[in-house]
Motif scaffolding. Structure first.
Motif, mmCIF file in Angstrom:
data_model
loop_
_atom_site.group_PDB
_atom_site.id
_atom_site.type_symbol
_atom_site.label_atom_id
_atom_site.label_comp_id
_atom_site.label_asym_id
_atom_site.label_seq_id
_atom_site.Cartn_x
_atom_site.Cartn_y
_atom_site.Cartn_z
ATOM 1 N N UNK A 128 -5.189 -1.992 2.166
ATOM 2 C CA UNK A 128 -6.366 -1.651 2.977
ATOM 3 C C UNK A 128 -7.046 -2.913 3.497
ATOM 4 N N UNK A 129 -7.049 -3.976 2.698
ATOM 5 C CA UNK A 129 -7.648 -5.242 3.144
ATOM 6 C C UNK A 129 -6.931 -5.754 4.387
ATOM 7 N N UNK A 130 -5.607 -5.603 4.398
ATOM 8 C CA UNK A 130 -4.834 -6.065 5.553
ATOM 9 C C UNK A 130 -4.745 -5.010 6.658
ATOM 10 N N UNK A 131 -5.284 -3.827 6.403
ATOM 11 C CA UNK A 131 -5.187 -2.757 7.396
ATOM 12 C C UNK A 131 -3.762 -2.247 7.520
ATOM 13 N N UNK A 132 -3.059 -2.230 6.406
ATOM 14 C CA UNK A 132 -1.643 -1.860 6.401
ATOM 15 C C UNK A 132 -1.420 -0.689 5.456
ATOM 16 N N UNK A 133 -0.155 -0.273 5.370
ATOM 17 C CA UNK A 133 0.222 0.770 4.424
ATOM 18 C C UNK A 133 1.375 0.245 3.562
ATOM 19 N N UNK A 134 1.606 0.847 2.399
ATOM 20 C CA UNK A 134 2.690 0.385 1.529
ATOM 21 C C UNK A 134 4.076 0.465 2.169
ATOM 22 N N UNK A 135 4.233 1.280 3.187
ATOM 23 C CA UNK A 135 5.549 1.406 3.823
ATOM 24 C C UNK A 135 5.786 0.340 4.895
ATOM 25 N N UNK A 136 4.787 -0.474 5.196
ATOM 26 C CA UNK A 136 4.953 -1.519 6.213
ATOM 27 C C UNK A 136 5.913 -2.598 5.731
ATOM 28 N N UNK A 137 6.671 -3.137 6.673
ATOM 29 C CA UNK A 137 7.596 -4.233 6.344
ATOM 30 C C UNK A 137 6.817 -5.540 6.209
ATOM 31 N N UNK A 138 7.501 -6.556 5.703
ATOM 32 C CA UNK A 138 6.874 -7.866 5.548
ATOM 33 C C UNK A 138 6.470 -8.430 6.911
ATOM 34 N N UNK A 139 7.283 -8.179 7.925
ATOM 35 C CA UNK A 139 6.950 -8.657 9.274
ATOM 36 C C UNK A 139 5.674 -7.986 9.795
ATOM 37 N N UNK A 181 -8.593 -3.490 -8.650
ATOM 38 C CA UNK A 181 -9.051 -2.209 -8.132
ATOM 39 C C UNK A 181 -9.124 -2.205 -6.614
ATOM 40 N N UNK A 182 -9.092 -3.375 -5.976
ATOM 41 C CA UNK A 182 -9.118 -3.423 -4.512
ATOM 42 C C UNK A 182 -7.728 -3.110 -3.984
ATOM 43 N N UNK A 183 -7.691 -2.337 -2.930
ATOM 44 C CA UNK A 183 -6.421 -1.992 -2.307
ATOM 45 C C UNK A 183 -6.036 -3.100 -1.339
ATOM 46 N N UNK A 225 -8.387 -11.644 2.376
ATOM 47 C CA UNK A 225 -7.201 -11.455 3.222
ATOM 48 C C UNK A 225 -6.087 -12.396 2.783
ATOM 49 N N UNK A 226 -6.446 -13.646 2.523
ATOM 50 C CA UNK A 226 -5.461 -14.632 2.100
ATOM 51 C C UNK A 226 -4.858 -14.269 0.737
ATOM 52 N N UNK A 227 -5.707 -13.836 -0.199
ATOM 53 C CA UNK A 227 -5.216 -13.447 -1.533
ATOM 54 C C UNK A 227 -4.307 -12.215 -1.437
ATOM 55 N N UNK A 228 -4.680 -11.261 -0.607
ATOM 56 C CA UNK A 228 -3.845 -10.060 -0.434
ATOM 57 C C UNK A 228 -2.493 -10.444 0.153
ATOM 58 N N UNK A 229 -2.482 -11.327 1.123
ATOM 59 C CA UNK A 229 -1.235 -11.760 1.741
ATOM 60 C C UNK A 229 -0.346 -12.491 0.744
ATOM 61 N N UNK A 230 -0.936 -13.336 -0.093
ATOM 62 C CA UNK A 230 -0.140 -14.090 -1.073
ATOM 63 C C UNK A 230 0.582 -13.162 -2.042
#
Length: 147
Positions: free
Chosen positions: A9-20, A4-6, A56-61
């Motif tokens: 949002x945890x990374x302060x990003x949007x779905x359209x952001x690239x991997x970089x 349920x966590x976005x 943050x680490x889990x979201x990035x993984x």
């Protein structure tokens, strides 16, 4: 991690952001919340920062890999479109609201719709001319060509 966590949002990003772009935001947040960089803080702040660091680490993984990101995005869309009501629920006419414009006008349809009686020999309707007239009246009253 709860689904349920976005994660964006945890990374302060949007779905359209690239991997970089995600990597840049991840690295910035990791430096901010890393336990070794906190210095002298109280136990509560250290615990809060550690939880944030782990989120943050889990979201990035999940978001750094193309396949896991696609799966996460699909699960997010599925959750957004999930219906919280029964699909086959019954709605009573009493529960419906009606538009006043439609209820104030009477439909100009004759209540005596002609019944179809069949000729015993040919099987064709005996009252075909009456049925045709009634359908012509109905068609002139309502535009049935759109149906």
């Amino acid at each position: 991690m709860s689904l349920k966590k976005d994660l964006y949002a945890i990374l302060g990003a949007s779905p359209s952001d690239s991997v970089q772009e995600l990597r840049h935001k991840y690295q910035k947040l990791v430096l901010q919340y890393h336990p070794d960089r906190l210095g002298d803080v109280c136990d509560f702040e250290a615990e809060t920062s550690m939880k944030m660091f782990l989120e943050i680490d889990a979201a990035w993984k999940i978001l750094c890999e193309v396949e896991s990101r696609k799966i996460y995005d699909q699960q997010t869309r599925d959750r957004e479109f999930k219906q919280d009501w029964p699909v086959d629920s019954v709605v009573s006419l009493k529960d419906m609201t009606w538009d006043q414009d439609l209820t104030s006008t009477e439909l100009p349809i004759s209540p005596d719709i002609p019944e179809v009686t069949r000729n015993a020999n040919s099987g064709t309707p005996d009252n075909l001319p009456k049925l045709r007239l009634w359908l012509l009246h109905l068609n002139s009253t309502f535009d049935l060509s759109a149906l």
